[in-house]
Design an enzyme around this catalytic site. Structure first.
Site, PDB file in Angstrom:
ATOM      1  CG  HIS A  77      20.469   4.848  17.576  1.00 20.47           C
ATOM      2  ND1 HIS A  77      20.421   3.468  17.514  1.00 20.47           N
ATOM      3  CD2 HIS A  77      19.843   5.176  18.727  1.00 20.47           C
ATOM      4  CE1 HIS A  77      19.806   3.003  18.576  1.00 20.47           C
ATOM      5  NE2 HIS A  77      19.440   3.999  19.329  1.00 20.47           N
TER       6      HIS A  77
HETATM    7  O1  RIB Z   1      23.562   4.530  21.260  1.00 24.32           O
HETATM    8  C1  RIB Z   1      23.382   4.157  19.921  1.00 24.32           C
HETATM    9  C2  RIB Z   1      24.701   4.037  19.213  1.00 24.32           C
HETATM   10  O2  RIB Z   1      25.504   3.055  19.866  1.00 24.32           O
HETATM   11  C3  RIB Z   1      24.566   3.542  17.765  1.00 24.32           C
HETATM   12  O3  RIB Z   1      25.610   4.069  16.995  1.00 24.32           O
HETATM   13  C4  RIB Z   1      24.708   2.059  17.900  1.00 24.32           C
HETATM   14  O4  RIB Z   1      25.197   1.439  16.704  1.00 24.32           O
HETATM   15  C5  RIB Z   1      25.740   1.962  18.972  1.00 24.32           C
HETATM   16  O5  RIB Z   1      27.027   2.121  18.359  1.00 24.32           O
END
Ligand code: RIB
Ligand code: CA
Length: 338
Positions: A263
């Site tokens: 992500h």
């Molecule tokens: O949902 C994914 C996000 O939440 C990413 O940034 C992961 O590192 C968590 O912070």
């Protein structure tokens, strides 16, 4: 000592050769607000490996793990990459209102899956993250881009405490929300769910914002076998391999697939190569009234709702190009760091 004097030199001098030629374009000054966090750590390394970005500093926030851990982890990653010139400023240790709940089932008790990484060799600067960001925004001769890859608590506090500084923000590229299913509840993505009131404050602001949500991040896949590309076998490759292996075990147990979603690296990659994703301008609001739906992002199509299309929302991803970019840059950094 102010935040600016703690930066000994522009960071670009240590960018590994072969990490991509930006030609005569000037690097974009960025501050990464982060909760490392396995995918945060990989995203930070991608930013350090990319000459398109000039990382002015890392600001940390509670999220995946405690603020103590996210701050230590940010410094551990910078130490690994030899980037002692980049300051780390600690920020909010909890959401504005909610009780913190850390995703240590995903990222491990230390936030980096127990990675074999030396303890931080320095302390964070004494300046609070929110004041550091404000200081950088006022000091920079050009607009600074904020990359947010954790909960938005620090950014909401920035808007409240330093509105004049916030008006100097060039762009906020944030990992958060979803146009579809969630990952912490059926409808909410973790960063937004962790501090929905902060997210509401940021989404409702007139900051120029791009939202990289869960639905497009789920296309940003890295598999353990992709990492054989990190041929240099240096410390960066070893860390990334360990992080992805740990993350992959979580995905296998929880989702029945070893494919890991990167992500946060996608959020950084979007700044490096905007063409990786298609975006549409939409209205995005955050639900924070009930526990059941807290953190749900509601995507409004202006033609239907008539609401202002205040955000660029990422949709389709060129997944092959993303993985290529990520692994090419990490390989170059791995060879450079040794
Ligand atoms: O949902 C994914 C996000 O939440 C990413 O940034 C992961 O590192 C968590 O912070
Ligand atoms: Ca994160």
């Amino acid at each position: 000592m102010n935040a600016n004097s703690e930066r000994s030199k522009p960071g670009r001098g240590t960018v590994p050769p072969g990490a991509g030629d930006v030609g005569s374009r000037v690097a974009t000054p960025v501050i990464i607000d982060t909760d490392p966090g396995i995918d945060d750590a990989i995203a930070i390394l991608l930013a350090l490996a990319s000459p398109e970005l000039d990382v002015l500093g890392l600001t940390t926030v509670a999220g995946n793990t405690t603020l103590h851990n996210t701050t230590a982890n940010a410094m551990r990653v910078l130490d690994l990459a030899g980037r002692h010139d980049i300051p780390v400023a600690a920020g909010a240790d909890r959401p504005l209102i909610r009780t913190p709940w850390h995703a240590e089932d995903v990222h491990g008790a230390d936030g980096l899956g127990g990675a074999d990484l030396p303890a931080a060799q320095r302390q964070p600067i004494r300046t609070h993250a929110v004041d550091f960001i404000a200081g950088q925004l006022h000091a920079s001769p050009v607009p600074v881009t904020l990359i947010t890859i954790g909960p938005l608590t620090n950014i909401a506090l920035l808007l409240a405490l330093h509105p004049a500084a916030a008006s100097r923000i060039g762009h906020v590229v944030m990992m958060g929300g979803s146009t579809g299913a969630g990952n912490i509840t059926p409808t909410a993505e973790f960063n937004i769910w962790f501090d929905p009131e902060a997210a509401h404050r940021v989404f409702a602001s007139n900051l120029p914002k791009t939202i990289v949500g869960l639905d497009v991040a789920r296309q940003a896949i890295v598999r353990s076998e992709d990492l054989t590309r990190l041929q240099a076998g240096g410390r960066v490759g070893q860390l990334v391999t360990g992080l992805v292996d740990y993350y992959s075990r979580y995905y296998q147990e929880r989702h029945g697939t070893p494919d890991t979603c990167q992500h946060d690296a996608l959020t950084v990659a979007h700044l490096i190569r905007p063409e990786l994703v298609t975006t549409r301008r939409l209205n995005v609001t955050v639900e924070y009234g009930s526990d059941e739906t807290r953190g749900t992002t509601v995507i409004g199509e202006p033609l239907i709702t008539g609401a202002a299309a205040h955000a660029a929302v990422a949709f389709e991803l060129d997944a092959v190009a993303f993985t290529e970019l990520l692994l090419d840059r990490l390989s170059a950094l791995d060879a450079h760091v040794g």
